[in-house]
Design a protein around this motif. Structure first.
Motif, PDB file in Angstrom:
ATOM      1  N   LYS A   1      39.247  26.286  40.015  1.00  0.00           N
ATOM      2  CA  LYS A   1      40.365  27.221  40.193  1.00  0.00           C
ATOM      3  C   LYS A   1      41.326  26.770  41.303  1.00  0.00           C
TER       4      LYS A   1
ATOM      5  N   TYR B   1      42.177  35.280  29.952  1.00  0.00           N
ATOM      6  CA  TYR B   1      41.360  36.361  30.518  1.00  0.00           C
ATOM      7  C   TYR B   1      41.598  37.701  29.828  1.00  0.00           C
TER       8      TYR B   1
ATOM      9  N   PHE C   1      41.356  44.532  38.279  1.00  0.00           N
ATOM     10  CA  PHE C   1      41.699  43.275  38.949  1.00  0.00           C
ATOM     11  C   PHE C   1      42.490  42.301  38.071  1.00  0.00           C
TER      12      PHE C   1
ATOM     13  N   LEU D   1      44.191  38.729  39.076  1.00  0.00           N
ATOM     14  CA  LEU D   1      43.487  37.549  38.569  1.00  0.00           C
ATOM     15  C   LEU D   1      44.474  36.609  37.874  1.00  0.00           C
TER      16      LEU D   1
ATOM     17  N   THR E   1      29.294  35.596  40.751  1.00  0.00           N
ATOM     18  CA  THR E   1      30.759  35.739  40.755  1.00  0.00           C
ATOM     19  C   THR E   1      31.306  36.013  42.154  1.00  0.00           C
TER      20      THR E   1
ATOM     21  N   ARG F   1      30.047  28.404  44.561  1.00  0.00           N
ATOM     22  CA  ARG F   1      30.796  29.561  45.089  1.00  0.00           C
ATOM     23  C   ARG F   1      30.396  29.887  46.519  1.00  0.00           C
TER      24      ARG F   1
ATOM     25  N   VAL G   1      35.383  37.778  45.693  1.00  0.00           N
ATOM     26  CA  VAL G   1      35.023  37.971  44.279  1.00  0.00           C
ATOM     27  C   VAL G   1      36.115  37.412  43.345  1.00  0.00           C
ATOM     28  N   GLU G   2      37.347  37.300  43.832  1.00  0.00           N
ATOM     29  CA  GLU G   2      38.423  36.739  43.005  1.00  0.00           C
ATOM     30  C   GLU G   2      38.550  35.226  43.234  1.00  0.00           C
TER      31      GLU G   2
ATOM     32  N   HIS H   1      35.225  28.779  37.347  1.00  0.00           N
ATOM     33  CA  HIS H   1      34.875  29.638  36.212  1.00  0.00           C
ATOM     34  C   HIS H   1      33.911  28.861  35.332  1.00  0.00           C
TER      35      HIS H   1
HETATM   36  P1  CMP Z   1      35.431  34.285  36.384  1.00  0.00           P
HETATM   37  O1  CMP Z   1      34.040  33.810  36.243  1.00  0.00           O
HETATM   38  O2  CMP Z   1      36.544  33.331  36.158  1.00  0.00           O
HETATM   39  O3  CMP Z   1      35.626  35.547  35.382  1.00  0.00           O
HETATM   40  C1  CMP Z   1      36.574  36.542  35.615  1.00  0.00           C
HETATM   41  C2  CMP Z   1      37.188  36.462  36.984  1.00  0.00           C
HETATM   42  O4  CMP Z   1      37.762  37.666  37.444  1.00  0.00           O
HETATM   43  C3  CMP Z   1      36.108  36.159  38.015  1.00  0.00           C
HETATM   44  O5  CMP Z   1      35.614  34.879  37.864  1.00  0.00           O
HETATM   45  C4  CMP Z   1      36.852  36.456  39.289  1.00  0.00           C
HETATM   46  O6  CMP Z   1      37.765  35.431  39.646  1.00  0.00           O
HETATM   47  C5  CMP Z   1      37.629  37.690  38.854  1.00  0.00           C
HETATM   48  N1  CMP Z   1      36.904  38.907  39.194  1.00  0.00           N
HETATM   49  C6  CMP Z   1      35.766  39.378  38.669  1.00  0.00           C
HETATM   50  N2  CMP Z   1      35.413  40.556  39.203  1.00  0.00           N
HETATM   51  C7  CMP Z   1      36.376  40.854  40.090  1.00  0.00           C
HETATM   52  C8  CMP Z   1      36.589  41.931  40.969  1.00  0.00           C
HETATM   53  N3  CMP Z   1      35.730  42.963  41.050  1.00  0.00           N
HETATM   54  N4  CMP Z   1      37.692  41.912  41.745  1.00  0.00           N
HETATM   55  C9  CMP Z   1      38.549  40.869  41.666  1.00  0.00           C
HETATM   56  N5  CMP Z   1      38.406  39.810  40.842  1.00  0.00           N
HETATM   57  C10 CMP Z   1      37.320  39.789  40.062  1.00  0.00           C
END
Ligand code: CMP
Length: 138
Positions: free
Chosen positions: A10, A50, A58, A62, A92, A103, A110-111, A116
């Motif tokens: 990312k 997505y 979110f 995102l 995540t 990670r 979380v973002e 991914h």
């Molecule tokens: P990813 O595995 O790419 O799948 C969806 C993405 O959304 C995740 O990783 C994060 O980047 C984002 N994401 C998931 N949950 C949250 C959350 N609670 N708040 C913000 N971003 C999130």
């Protein structure tokens, strides 16, 4: 079972210049890089990728984050590649990811969680086809 999974390094990880280190970890874990390319996702492309999250609070953030800078998309292949990749990525939420996971070492929250990875065989198929044609996968 020999599987393929989609990986995205990312924008946060690209900006930290850890593409090489992350690819090294994939290979060290026994995953083969079967395809890779660098892209700058448009907001529209990030939104389509997505789309399953479009009702989530979110989603807009995102999409903005994923189109904020270049990403590296790759197809990883190996025995149980989907689960294996998820193990080495860690959970995540980067703040809950153990040190030694991608990670845990390179994510922020979380973002902004560095990578991914597809979460199952059906998603992997869809996500790989989203970015790669068969002829681009070696
Ligand atoms: P990813 O595995 O790419 O799948 C969806 C993405 O959304 C995740 O990783 C994060 O980047 C984002 N994401 C998931 N949950 C949250 C959350 N609670 N708040 C913000 N971003 C999130």
């Amino acid at each position: 079972m020999l599987e393929r999974t989609l990986s995205i390094i990312k924008p946060d990880a690209v900006q930290k210049r850890v593409i090489g280190e992350i690819l090294r970890r994939f290979e060290a874990a026994g995953l083969r890089i079967a395809a890779a390319k660098m892209l700058r996702l448009s907001p529209d492309t990030a939104a389509r990728f997505y789309a399953v999250h479009r009702e989530r609070p979110f989603y807009q953030d995102l999409v903005r984050f994923m189109s904020s800078g270049p990403v590296l998309v790759a197809v990883l292949e190996g025995e149980n590649a989907i689960a294996r990749n998820r193990e080495i990525m860690g959970p995540t939420d980067s703040t809950k990811a153990p040190k030694g996971t991608i990670r845990g070492d390179f994510g922020t929250d979380v973002e902004k969680n560095a990578v991914h990875g597809s979460d199952g065989p059906d998603t992997a198929k869809w996500e790989i086809a989203f970015f790669f044609s068969e002829s681009e996968i070696c």
